[in-house]
Design a protein around this motif. Structure first.
Motif, PDB file in Angstrom:
ATOM      1  N   VAL A 145     -23.082 -14.472 -17.937  1.00  0.00           N
ATOM      2  CA  VAL A 145     -23.750 -13.841 -16.954  1.00  0.00           C
ATOM      3  C   VAL A 145     -25.116 -14.928 -16.255  1.00  0.00           C
ATOM      4  CG1 VAL A 145     -25.292 -11.721 -16.301  1.00  0.00           C
ATOM      5  CG2 VAL A 145     -23.320 -11.635 -17.983  1.00  0.00           C
TER       6      VAL A 145
ATOM      7  N   GLN B 229     -18.420 -12.954 -13.132  1.00  0.00           N
ATOM      8  CA  GLN B 229     -19.703 -12.897 -13.624  1.00  0.00           C
ATOM      9  C   GLN B 229     -20.304 -11.331 -13.372  1.00  0.00           C
ATOM     10  OE1 GLN B 229     -21.154 -15.833 -11.068  1.00  0.00           O
ATOM     11  NE2 GLN B 229     -21.489 -17.494 -12.878  1.00  0.00           N
TER      12      GLN B 229
ATOM     13  N   ALA C 158     -21.522  -8.706 -16.042  1.00  0.00           N
ATOM     14  CA  ALA C 158     -22.748  -8.147 -16.045  1.00  0.00           C
ATOM     15  C   ALA C 158     -22.520  -6.677 -16.361  1.00  0.00           C
ATOM     16  CB  ALA C 158     -23.477  -8.312 -14.830  1.00  0.00           C
TER      17      ALA C 158
END
Length: 217
Positions: free
Chosen positions: A96, A121, A125
């Motif tokens: 992240v 990513q 998250a």
């Protein structure tokens, strides 16, 4: 006569000044001189102390007290605590990019925003935020910065299938539509189809993959 904003400032200052009150988790709202205290305190005595501190501020016409007692052993589920916990988890997770993502928490509902380079990513998250105690939902407004390039995606798929299955992926076709990749053509087995889809997801900017690949007869 004090304005509501002045009164709010004075009540907050009084709570911070009172040594028997931990004001970190106390919210103060004022409407026409009526003060509302919300949030958490760590004891009933602290609750009473906060109420007394607010009442002694000049200009307070009435007090609505909505404080809840939360002991040290209770889960930390105030919005600002949830937000901080999410930020901490982002920093510890190498997948992240924490500096690129903003976190907003309102009544336990988390909204993520910002821009990242890769779809994984964004997904990571969202998964991390959803695991935090006290989170009731996650809204994902994160965008992926790059748009996928069809030739780059095709090269990745061909290389991945050759590397992992030692097979030819020349019959796989790739189209892009914004951040979506559309796969078509044919491969010899399900394993090669899965490799192609994973390779497409791994390409920069991809947020959706439509897999129309068929198995060769």
């Amino acid at each position: 006569m004090k304005t509501d904003s002045q009164l709010q400032h004075d009540v907050i200052a009084e709570l911070e000044w009172e040594p028997s009150v931990d004001s970190a988790d106390i919210g103060v709202a004022v409407d026409k001189g009526v003060v509302t205290l919300s949030g958490y305190v760590n004891s009933y005595a602290g609750k009473m102390a906060a109420e007394k501190a607010a009442r002694r501020v000049s200009g307070v016409r009435a007090l609505a007290e909505e404080l809840k007692v939360r002991y040290a052993s209770d889960p930390k589920t105030a919005d600002h605590e949830i937000a901080q916990r999410i930020l901490d988890m982002f920093k510890w997770n190498v997948l992240v990019p924490d500096s690129s993502i903003q976190v907003k928490v309102e009544h336990g509902f988390v909204t993520l925003s910002g821009t990242v380079d890769w779809a994984y990513q964004m997904d990571e998250a969202r998964k991390v935020a959803g695991k935090i105690n006290g989170v009731v939902g996650v809204g994902n407004l994160i965008t992926v910065r790059q748009r996928p390039n069809a030739s780059v995606v095709k090269d990745r798929i061909v290389a991945a299938i050759k590397r992992q299955a030692d097979a030819d992926a020349a019959s796989v076709t790739v189209q892009t539509d914004g951040n979506k990749v559309i796969l078509a053509g044919s491969v010899k087995g399900w394993h090669e189809r899965q490799i192609a889809e994973r390779a497409a997801w791994a390409a920069p900017g991809v947020t959706r993959v439509e897999d129309n690949i068929t198995l060769a007869a």
